[in-house]
Design a protein around this motif. Structure first.
Motif, PDB file in Angstrom:
ATOM      1  N   ARG A 185       0.486  -0.936  -0.695  1.00 45.27           N
ATOM      2  CA  ARG A 185      -0.354   0.040   0.065  1.00 45.27           C
ATOM      3  C   ARG A 185       0.568   1.286  -0.061  1.00 45.27           C
ATOM      4  NH1 ARG A 185      -2.859  -4.435  -0.393  1.00 45.27           N
ATOM      5  NH2 ARG A 185      -5.212  -3.909   0.035  1.00 45.27           N
ATOM      6  N   GLU A 186       2.110   1.317  -0.307  1.00 45.33           N
ATOM      7  CA  GLU A 186       3.438   1.764  -0.047  1.00 45.33           C
ATOM      8  C   GLU A 186       3.576   2.557  -1.970  1.00 45.33           C
ATOM      9  OE1 GLU A 186       3.695   4.498   2.309  1.00 45.33           O
ATOM     10  OE2 GLU A 186       2.160   3.621   3.121  1.00 45.33           O
ATOM     11  N   PRO A 187       3.367   3.993  -2.275  1.00 50.48           N
ATOM     12  CA  PRO A 187       4.555   3.727  -4.036  1.00 50.48           C
ATOM     13  C   PRO A 187       5.430   3.871  -4.174  1.00 50.48           C
ATOM     14  CG  PRO A 187       3.402   6.062  -2.665  1.00 50.48           C
ATOM     15  CD  PRO A 187       3.771   5.134  -1.448  1.00 50.48           C
ATOM     16  N   ILE A 188       5.557   3.330  -5.585  1.00 51.24           N
ATOM     17  CA  ILE A 188       6.162   2.056  -6.320  1.00 51.24           C
ATOM     18  C   ILE A 188       6.731   2.866  -7.553  1.00 51.24           C
ATOM     19  CG2 ILE A 188       5.640   0.071  -5.214  1.00 51.24           C
ATOM     20  CD1 ILE A 188       4.093  -0.705  -8.093  1.00 51.24           C
ATOM     21  N   GLN A 189       5.639   3.936  -8.342  1.00 54.27           N
ATOM     22  CA  GLN A 189       5.597   4.403  -8.828  1.00 54.27           C
ATOM     23  C   GLN A 189       5.451   6.132  -9.193  1.00 54.27           C
ATOM     24  OE1 GLN A 189       7.684   2.734 -12.861  1.00 54.27           O
ATOM     25  NE2 GLN A 189       5.458   1.953 -12.821  1.00 54.27           N
ATOM     26  N   HIS A 190       5.531   7.030 -10.501  1.00 52.67           N
ATOM     27  CA  HIS A 190       4.772   8.222 -10.121  1.00 52.67           C
ATOM     28  C   HIS A 190       5.266   9.130 -10.951  1.00 52.67           C
ATOM     29  CE1 HIS A 190       4.448  12.389  -7.372  1.00 52.67           C
ATOM     30  NE2 HIS A 190       4.117  12.450  -8.323  1.00 52.67           N
ATOM     31  N   PHE A 191       3.697   9.215 -11.583  1.00 46.39           N
ATOM     32  CA  PHE A 191       3.431   9.667 -13.128  1.00 46.39           C
ATOM     33  C   PHE A 191       3.333  11.071 -12.707  1.00 46.39           C
ATOM     34  CE2 PHE A 191       4.385   5.224 -14.441  1.00 46.39           C
ATOM     35  CZ  PHE A 191       5.711   5.561 -15.546  1.00 46.39           C
ATOM     36  N   ASP A 192       3.787  12.332 -13.284  1.00 51.79           N
ATOM     37  CA  ASP A 192       2.745  13.638 -13.794  1.00 51.79           C
ATOM     38  C   ASP A 192       3.185  14.200 -15.033  1.00 51.79           C
ATOM     39  OD1 ASP A 192       1.133  15.667 -12.427  1.00 51.79           O
ATOM     40  OD2 ASP A 192       2.182  15.772 -10.759  1.00 51.79           O
ATOM     41  N   MET A 193       2.792  15.350 -15.050  1.00 44.96           N
ATOM     42  CA  MET A 193       3.075  16.546 -15.921  1.00 44.96           C
ATOM     43  C   MET A 193       4.890  17.328 -15.957  1.00 44.96           C
ATOM     44  SD  MET A 193      -0.811  17.191 -17.549  1.00 44.96           S
ATOM     45  CE  MET A 193      -1.515  18.102 -15.916  1.00 44.96           C
ATOM     46  N   GLY A 194       4.433  17.276 -14.896  1.00 44.23           N
ATOM     47  CA  GLY A 194       5.786  18.519 -14.640  1.00 44.23           C
ATOM     48  C   GLY A 194       4.999  19.789 -14.552  1.00 44.23           C
ATOM     49  N   PRO A 195       6.242  20.813 -14.853  1.00 42.67           N
ATOM     50  CA  PRO A 195       6.034  22.634 -14.483  1.00 42.67           C
ATOM     51  C   PRO A 195       5.274  22.730 -16.206  1.00 42.67           C
ATOM     52  CG  PRO A 195       7.976  22.281 -14.495  1.00 42.67           C
ATOM     53  CD  PRO A 195       7.207  21.079 -14.243  1.00 42.67           C
ATOM     54  N   SER A 196       4.608  23.891 -15.637  1.00 43.71           N
ATOM     55  CA  SER A 196       4.544  24.679 -17.305  1.00 43.71           C
ATOM     56  C   SER A 196       5.538  26.327 -16.850  1.00 43.71           C
ATOM     57  CB  SER A 196       3.295  25.873 -17.304  1.00 43.71           C
ATOM     58  OG  SER A 196       3.164  26.054 -16.437  1.00 43.71           O
ATOM     59  N   PRO A 197       5.911  26.618 -18.210  1.00 44.14           N
ATOM     60  CA  PRO A 197       5.272  26.397 -19.593  1.00 44.14           C
ATOM     61  C   PRO A 197       5.402  24.828 -20.412  1.00 44.14           C
ATOM     62  CG  PRO A 197       7.430  27.864 -20.110  1.00 44.14           C
ATOM     63  CD  PRO A 197       7.425  27.089 -18.441  1.00 44.14           C
TER      64      PRO A 197
END
Length: 537
Positions: free
Chosen positions: A85-97
């Motif tokens: 139940r703990e994180p193993i991967q993390h995906f996101d979009m990053g900052p703008s611009p």
């Protein structure tokens, strides 16, 4: 049998998102298009759930991106939760611009998108829409294709077309008639997809991020949609796998960790076998396939429909060039040569993510968790979702070396002094684009005149000191292009009409050779009488 009075340039079979997008792109290029769909209405329930920035760039070109705003929301970060139940991967979009001006990912309402697409296509004078029309038979000769169509009143008619594109879904009658085969990419898992409208006062009970629950007991996906829309996807266990649908009480049992029947209503629940297939051959004579007709993949990277839209934007300009005899029809072979390997590479990434999510053995799941954390130095680090998507490695690119084959950025800026900044694509004609890092001198412009005219290319310079009337000078508001040129250490980029980089020149002396190579690759004839370069829009 009634003959339709006018032959068309392209007949599109299927008026779903991919078929409608292709019809819009072709119609905006002035081509005569006929669209046929055996249904007379939009499918009212959600299926595809995510769009990426390349898709939004296509909708921007069509003119519907603004109308979609109320029906989409930026994609939330995605946390992969391990067996502990703990994180193993993390995906996101990053900052703008952001590199393409749009956020890299969104969730959206598919029926609303399809309504906007159909409205846009309906406004194009060169496109005719034929709903409730079933294509019964398809034949072709060296100079045209012939469609036998059953109309809503039961009568039949024939339609002549220079080219036909089948966008008629995973069971594609067009694909079967043409005898085109799908190649298995070795993934097959049974899942149920549950779309919910959650009561507004219950939304704060749910996770604020997207979550992949990589639990051996029941792998599950949770995704935040626009408004009150939330989606869950559950791997079906062996005793459930053959059921065509689950009863409501079983669905609510699956949802019990998050919701009760008093908190939400089921919008749609559908069982699927998530599998991965791709066409072995994308073109047969005058018939081509796109979208689910050509490939299908599991949803773990939310790329199913996005890949179909890539088909449409890749194919649209090539059909235009072939029909207008700017290039030989062999240009159309580059469509499958590019899209086939690219789809396979995306699918390989999706399969890798799916294997992480779908692990059912507790011992192997624990080992997976340890390995993924170790690969990140013991601390789960954010990875850019968009970095998982490959570029084009085959076909009409200068060489298989980045940035060739990758999307060219879309800056925010202005061309006219004092004008409010806009997205770059809205300021320029759609076609080839030769982007220069520094202002060209008169000698370079003379050398470029002929090959640029052969490509019908717009010249764009990010150096506002450019003074020639044939070169648009873009004043950037966000520095996206300046940073891109610095990162890739190049002086010019030749960009295709589908916004992919054909190739780059590392020095001013190489620019002419780059454009000449593109002309040769396209099979275009240089116009020795060319006197002007294209003016900005």
């Amino acid at each position: 049998m009634l003959q339709y009075p006018e032959p068309v340039d392209v007949a599109v079979i299927g008026f779903g998102p991919v078929g409608a997008t292709l019809a819009a792109l072709l119609g905006r290029r002035g081509l005569r298009v006929a669209v046929f769909d055996k249904s007379d209405q939009i499918y009212p329930l959600p299926r595809a759930f995510a769009l990426d920035h390349e898709a939004l760039r296509v909708f921007q070109e069509i003119g519907i991106a603004g109308t979609l705003a109320p029906h989409m929301t930026p994609y939330r970060p995605t946390i992969y939760q391990g067996s502990d139940r703990e994180p193993i991967q993390h995906f996101d979009m990053g900052p703008s611009p952001y590199p393409l001006a749009w956020a890299p990912s969104y969730t959206f309402n598919q029926p609303a998108l399809e309504a906007s697409l159909r409205e846009a296509v309906g406004k194009l004078p060169s496109v005719s829409i034929h709903l409730g029309h079933e294509v019964l038979q398809l034949s072709q000769s060296p100079d045209h294709a012939l469609l036998a169509v059953r109309r809503p009143d039961g009568t039949e008619a024939q339609v002549r077309a220079c080219y036909v594109v089948g966008c008629d879904g995973g069971t594609s009658p067009t694909r079967k008639q043409m005898g085109l085969k799908l190649k298995s990419l070795d993934f097959d898992e049974p899942w149920i997809v549950v779309d919910m409208h959650v009561d507004e006062d219950k939304l704060d009970r749910l996770p604020a991020t997207n979550v992949q629950y990589c639990h051996p007991s029941r792998p599950c996906t949770y995704v935040v949609g626009p408004g009150t829309h939330r989606r869950w996807e559950f791997l079906l266990l062996p005793d459930e796998a053959e059921q065509r649908e689950l009863p409501p009480e079983s669905i609510w049992q699956l949802l019990a960790p998050w919701l009760t029947p008093a908190d939400a209503r089921i919008w749609r629940a559908a069982t699927y076998r998530f599998h991965a297939v791709v066409l072995e051959q994308w073109r047969k004579g005058r018939v081509l396939l796109a979208g689910d007709s050509a490939h299908q993949m599991p949803p773990f990277l939310a790329q199913g429909m996005c890949q179909g839209l890539r088909d449409a934007v890749n194919l649209a300009w090539k059909l235009q060039w072939a029909l207008e005899e700017r290039a030989p029809e062999s240009l159309l072979d580059s469509y499958g040569n590019e899209r086939g390997p690219q789809v396979e590479e995306v699918t390989a990434t999706v399969k890798r993510l799916g294997q992480i999510i779908c692990e059912r053995d507790p011992v192997r799941a624990a080992e997976r968790d340890r390995r993924l954390r170790d690969e990140q130095g013991g601390q789960v680090r954010m990875q850019l979702r968009q970095s998982l998507l490959p570029g084009v490695h085959h076909g009409l690119i200068d060489r298989d070396e980045p940035p060739a084959g990758t999307p060219f950025p879309q800056a925010i800026g202005s061309i006219e002094a004092g004008a409010a900044p806009q997205m770059m694509d809205d300021l320029l004609p759609h076609g080839f684009l030769l982007v220069l890092r520094h202002a060209p001198d008169a000698a370079l412009l003379r050398v470029l005149r002929e090959p640029a005219a052969a490509l019908d290319a717009q010249l764009l310079c990010i150096d506002t000191a450019a003074e020639s009337s044939s070169v648009a000078a873009l004043a950037e508001a966000d520095g996206i292009l300046a940073a891109w040129f610095e990162r890739h250490q190049c002086e010019a980029a030749l960009v295709r009409p589908d916004h992919l980089v054909y190739g780059v020149a590392r020095s001013p002396e190489d620019i002419d050779a780059l454009v000449q190579r593109a002309c040769k690759a396209l099979g275009t004839t240089l116009d020795r009488s060319a006197t002007t370069l294209q003016e900005p829009a």
